[in-house]
Motif scaffolding. Structure first.
Motif, PDB file in Angstrom:
ATOM      1  N   GLN A  48       0.833  -1.209   0.000  1.00 53.70           N
ATOM      2  CA  GLN A  48       0.000   0.000   0.000  1.00 53.70           C
ATOM      3  C   GLN A  48       0.859   1.248   0.000  1.00 53.70           C
ATOM      4  N   ILE A  49       0.316   2.314  -0.585  1.00 55.02           N
ATOM      5  CA  ILE A  49       0.903   3.635  -0.457  1.00 55.02           C
ATOM      6  C   ILE A  49      -0.181   4.609  -0.016  1.00 55.02           C
ATOM      7  N   THR A  50       0.238   5.729   0.549  1.00 55.40           N
ATOM      8  CA  THR A  50      -0.679   6.788   0.947  1.00 55.40           C
ATOM      9  C   THR A  50       0.059   8.111   0.850  1.00 55.40           C
ATOM     10  N   ALA A  51      -0.684   9.204   0.784  1.00 55.94           N
ATOM     11  CA  ALA A  51      -0.085  10.535   0.733  1.00 55.94           C
ATOM     12  C   ALA A  51      -0.851  11.459   1.665  1.00 55.94           C
ATOM     13  N   ASP A  52      -1.084  10.997   2.888  1.00 51.80           N
ATOM     14  CA  ASP A  52      -1.847  11.799   3.838  1.00 51.80           C
ATOM     15  C   ASP A  52      -3.223  12.047   3.227  1.00 51.80           C
ATOM     16  N   ASP A  53      -3.814  13.212   3.447  1.00 50.31           N
ATOM     17  CA  ASP A  53      -5.106  13.499   2.818  1.00 50.31           C
ATOM     18  C   ASP A  53      -4.955  14.578   1.763  1.00 50.31           C
ATOM     19  N   LEU A  54      -3.757  14.672   1.177  1.00 51.70           N
ATOM     20  CA  LEU A  54      -3.486  15.645   0.126  1.00 51.70           C
ATOM     21  C   LEU A  54      -3.267  14.934  -1.198  1.00 51.70           C
ATOM     22  N   LEU A  55      -3.510  15.649  -2.301  1.00 50.87           N
ATOM     23  CA  LEU A  55      -3.166  15.122  -3.607  1.00 50.87           C
ATOM     24  C   LEU A  55      -1.672  15.326  -3.800  1.00 50.87           C
ATOM     25  N   PRO A  56      -0.917  14.249  -4.002  1.00 54.41           N
ATOM     26  CA  PRO A  56       0.536  14.387  -4.100  1.00 54.41           C
ATOM     27  C   PRO A  56       0.975  14.918  -5.447  1.00 54.41           C
ATOM     28  N   ASP A  57       2.236  15.309  -5.521  1.00 53.85           N
ATOM     29  CA  ASP A  57       2.862  15.677  -6.779  1.00 53.85           C
ATOM     30  C   ASP A  57       2.753  14.486  -7.740  1.00 53.85           C
ATOM     31  N   ASP A  58       2.451  14.776  -9.007  1.00 50.95           N
ATOM     32  CA  ASP A  58       2.255  13.708  -9.981  1.00 50.95           C
ATOM     33  C   ASP A  58       3.467  12.788 -10.087  1.00 50.95           C
ATOM     34  N   VAL A  79      -3.986   1.760  -2.826  1.00 58.47           N
ATOM     35  CA  VAL A  79      -3.671   3.138  -2.458  1.00 58.47           C
ATOM     36  C   VAL A  79      -4.729   3.576  -1.455  1.00 58.47           C
ATOM     37  N   SER A  80      -4.310   4.025  -0.276  1.00 56.15           N
ATOM     38  CA  SER A  80      -5.253   4.438   0.768  1.00 56.15           C
ATOM     39  C   SER A  80      -5.460   5.944   0.709  1.00 56.15           C
ATOM     40  N   VAL A  81      -6.702   6.372   0.524  1.00 54.21           N
ATOM     41  CA  VAL A  81      -7.006   7.808   0.440  1.00 54.21           C
ATOM     42  C   VAL A  81      -8.295   8.104   1.200  1.00 54.21           C
ATOM     43  N   PRO A  82      -8.486   9.350   1.636  1.00 52.57           N
ATOM     44  CA  PRO A  82      -9.779   9.723   2.209  1.00 52.57           C
ATOM     45  C   PRO A  82     -10.844   9.761   1.117  1.00 52.57           C
ATOM     46  N   GLU A  83     -12.065   9.602   1.520  1.00 49.65           N
ATOM     47  CA  GLU A  83     -13.167   9.500   0.564  1.00 49.65           C
ATOM     48  C   GLU A  83     -13.211  10.676  -0.400  1.00 49.65           C
ATOM     49  N   ARG A  84     -12.870  11.866   0.074  1.00 49.14           N
ATOM     50  CA  ARG A  84     -12.993  13.058  -0.765  1.00 49.14           C
ATOM     51  C   ARG A  84     -12.007  13.079  -1.930  1.00 49.14           C
ATOM     52  N   GLY A 101     -14.418   2.655   7.905  1.00 47.07           N
ATOM     53  CA  GLY A 101     -14.578   3.876   8.668  1.00 47.07           C
ATOM     54  C   GLY A 101     -13.369   4.134   9.531  1.00 47.07           C
ATOM     55  N   LEU A 102     -13.023   5.395   9.711  1.00 46.57           N
ATOM     56  CA  LEU A 102     -11.966   5.789  10.629  1.00 46.57           C
ATOM     57  C   LEU A 102     -12.618   6.372  11.874  1.00 46.57           C
ATOM     58  N   PHE A 103     -12.293   5.792  13.036  1.00 47.68           N
ATOM     59  CA  PHE A 103     -12.879   6.196  14.305  1.00 47.68           C
ATOM     60  C   PHE A 103     -11.778   6.749  15.207  1.00 47.68           C
ATOM     61  N   ALA A 104     -12.066   7.845  15.883  1.00 49.28           N
ATOM     62  CA  ALA A 104     -11.042   8.479  16.715  1.00 49.28           C
ATOM     63  C   ALA A 104     -11.656   9.045  17.979  1.00 49.28           C
ATOM     64  N   ALA A 105     -10.807   9.186  18.997  1.00 43.48           N
ATOM     65  CA  ALA A 105     -11.202   9.805  20.261  1.00 43.48           C
ATOM     66  C   ALA A 105      -9.991  10.532  20.821  1.00 43.48           C
ATOM     67  N   VAL A 255     -10.672   4.952   1.867  1.00 42.18           N
ATOM     68  CA  VAL A 255     -11.015   4.179   0.682  1.00 42.18           C
ATOM     69  C   VAL A 255      -9.748   3.558   0.112  1.00 42.18           C
ATOM     70  N   GLN A 256      -9.850   2.288  -0.218  1.00 38.36           N
ATOM     71  CA  GLN A 256      -8.737   1.566  -0.827  1.00 38.36           C
ATOM     72  C   GLN A 256      -8.954   1.540  -2.331  1.00 38.36           C
ATOM     73  N   LEU A 257      -8.043   2.182  -3.051  1.00 40.53           N
ATOM     74  CA  LEU A 257      -8.081   2.181  -4.506  1.00 40.53           C
ATOM     75  C   LEU A 257      -7.099   1.146  -5.024  1.00 40.53           C
ATOM     76  N   GLY A 258      -7.383   0.618  -6.224  1.00 45.01           N
ATOM     77  CA  GLY A 258      -6.497  -0.413  -6.745  1.00 45.01           C
ATOM     78  C   GLY A 258      -6.435  -0.409  -8.248  1.00 45.01           C
ATOM     79  N   PRO A 259      -5.792  -1.421  -8.836  1.00 42.65           N
ATOM     80  CA  PRO A 259      -5.665  -1.493 -10.297  1.00 42.65           C
ATOM     81  C   PRO A 259      -7.030  -1.567 -10.963  1.00 42.65           C
ATOM     82  N   PRO A 260      -7.112  -1.142 -12.220  1.00 43.35           N
ATOM     83  CA  PRO A 260      -8.385  -1.255 -12.968  1.00 43.35           C
ATOM     84  C   PRO A 260      -8.892  -2.685 -12.984  1.00 43.35           C
ATOM     85  N   ALA A 261     -10.182  -2.833 -13.188  1.00 41.02           N
ATOM     86  CA  ALA A 261     -10.825  -4.145 -13.140  1.00 41.02           C
ATOM     87  C   ALA A 261     -10.199  -5.138 -14.110  1.00 41.02           C
TER      88      ALA A 261
END
Length: 270
Positions: A48-58, A79-84, A101-105, A255-261
Motif C-alpha cells: 500500500q501507499i498513501t499521501a496523507d489526505d493531500l493530492l501528491p505531486d504527480d 492506495v489508501s485515500v480519504p473519501e474526498r 470507517g476511521l474512528f477516533a477519540a 477508501v482503498q483504490l487499486g488497479p483497474p478491473a
C-alpha cells in the motif's frame, strides 16, 4: 476537524512503522509526500501507499504506483485515500476496491475507558509471541498469515503493544497497538467466533485504548517521550456500533483504490 486531521497526518507514519519492522519480507517506500509499505503478505492490502489526505505531486504519485506494481504485480496492491480524494488527481484512474470507517477519540478520553471483562477472561498486556499469534490468527482463522503480519521482533519494539484475551489459558482475542505520528493506533482487533457477544471484545478494546493513550506497554515508559493526543482505528461497519458506544467518533472513510478491473482477475479478498 482536528481529530480527522490528526488521523490522516499519522497515516504515513503508520506505513513507515509497518515497512521498517526489521523483518526481511518487509519494505518501505518514500517519495516526497507519498509513503508506502510492503507487508510481505499475498493480499491486495499487503502492498500500500498513501499521501496523507493531500493530492501528491504527480511525479511522486507515479513513483509510488510504479513501486506498487513492482512489489505487488498488476493485481496485489492498494492506495489508501480519504473519501474526498476518490477519482481526483493522480488517483482518478484507480477504481474503488474497499472502504472502512476511521474512528477516533481524544487520548485523554481513551485513557479513562474502563470495561470490566467477563469473570473468566484474563487480559494480558505482556503476552508471549505464541499467544499473540494464537489470538490474532485464531479470530482471523489464519495463524500463518498472523505470523507474517507479526514477528517475534515486533514484541520488542517500543512503537508496538499487544493485548491478548485468554479464557482458561486459551487465547481468544487480540488487539495490536501502534504509536505513530504522535497518535495511538489500534489494529488487528478481533475475538474468535465462539466467544463473541460476551463482552470480551469490548473489554479488550478498552484495555488497548488505554495502552494506546498512555503511549507505552504496561504504562512503564512513553514511546519517544511523546504522549499521544489521539487514539484511532480503521473499522468495518460490523465494529462501528461498538466503537461508537465506547466514545470513538467516526471522522472519515478510508477508501482503498487499486488497479483497474481488467487487471484484477483472481484477486484475493481482504
Amino acid at each position: 476537524d482536528l481529530l480527522r486531521e490528526r488521523v490522516w497526518a499519522a497515516h504515513p507514519a503508520v506505513f513507515v512503522a509497518a515497512g521498517a519492522s526489521g523483518s526481511a519480507h518487509r519494505a518501505l517506500f518514500r517519495s516526497g509526500e507519498v509513503v508506502g509499505a510492503d507487508l510481505g503478505v499475498p493480499h491486495p492490502w499487503g502492498v500500500q501507499i498513501t499521501a496523507d489526505d493531500l493530492l501528491p505531486d504527480d511525479r511522486d504519485a507515479a513513483a509510488g504506483l510504479a513501486w506498487c506494481r513492482r512489489r505487488g504485480g498488476q493485481r496485489m496492491w492498494r492506495v489508501s485515500v480519504p473519501e474526498r480524494l476518490v477519482g481526483k488527481g493522480p488517483w482518478r484512474e484507480l477504481p474503488e476496491q474497499d472502504s472502512v470507517g476511521l474512528f477516533a477519540a481524544p487520548a485523554e478520553a481513551a485513557s479513562h475507558l474502563a470495561v470490566e471483562p467477563p469473570a473468566d477472561v484474563h487480559l494480558d498486556v505482556e503476552p508471549s509471541y505464541s499467544d499473540v499469534i494464537s489470538g490474532y490468527g485464531g479470530w482471523m482463522c489464519d495463524p500463518p498469515l498472523a505470523r507474517q503480519l507479526v514477528t517475534s521482533h515486533d514484541l520488542t519494539r517500543s512503537d508496538r503493544g499487544f493485548v491478548v484475551a485468554r479464557i482458561e489459558g486459551r487465547p481468544v482475542g487480540c488487539a495490536l497497538v501502534w504509536w505513530a505520528g504522535g497518535t495511538g493506533v489500534l489494529s488487528g482487533i478481533g475475538v474468535v467466533a465462539d466467544q463473541r457477544g460476551r463482552g470480551v471484545g469490548r473489554a479488550r478494546t478498552a484495555a488497548a485504548a488505554r495502552m494506546a493513550a498512555c503511549g507505552s506497554r504496561a504504562g512503564r515508559h512513553r514511546w519517544g517521550d511523546v504522549r499521544p493526543d489521539v487514539v484511532w482505528m480503521a473499522a468495518t461497519e460490523q465494529g462501528a456500533r461498538l466503537y461508537a458506544q465506547m466514545g470513538f467518533r467516526r471522522v472519515d472513510t478510508e477508501v482503498q483504490l487499486g488497479p483497474p478491473a481488467s487487471s484484477k482477475t483472481g484477486v484475493m479478498g481482504r
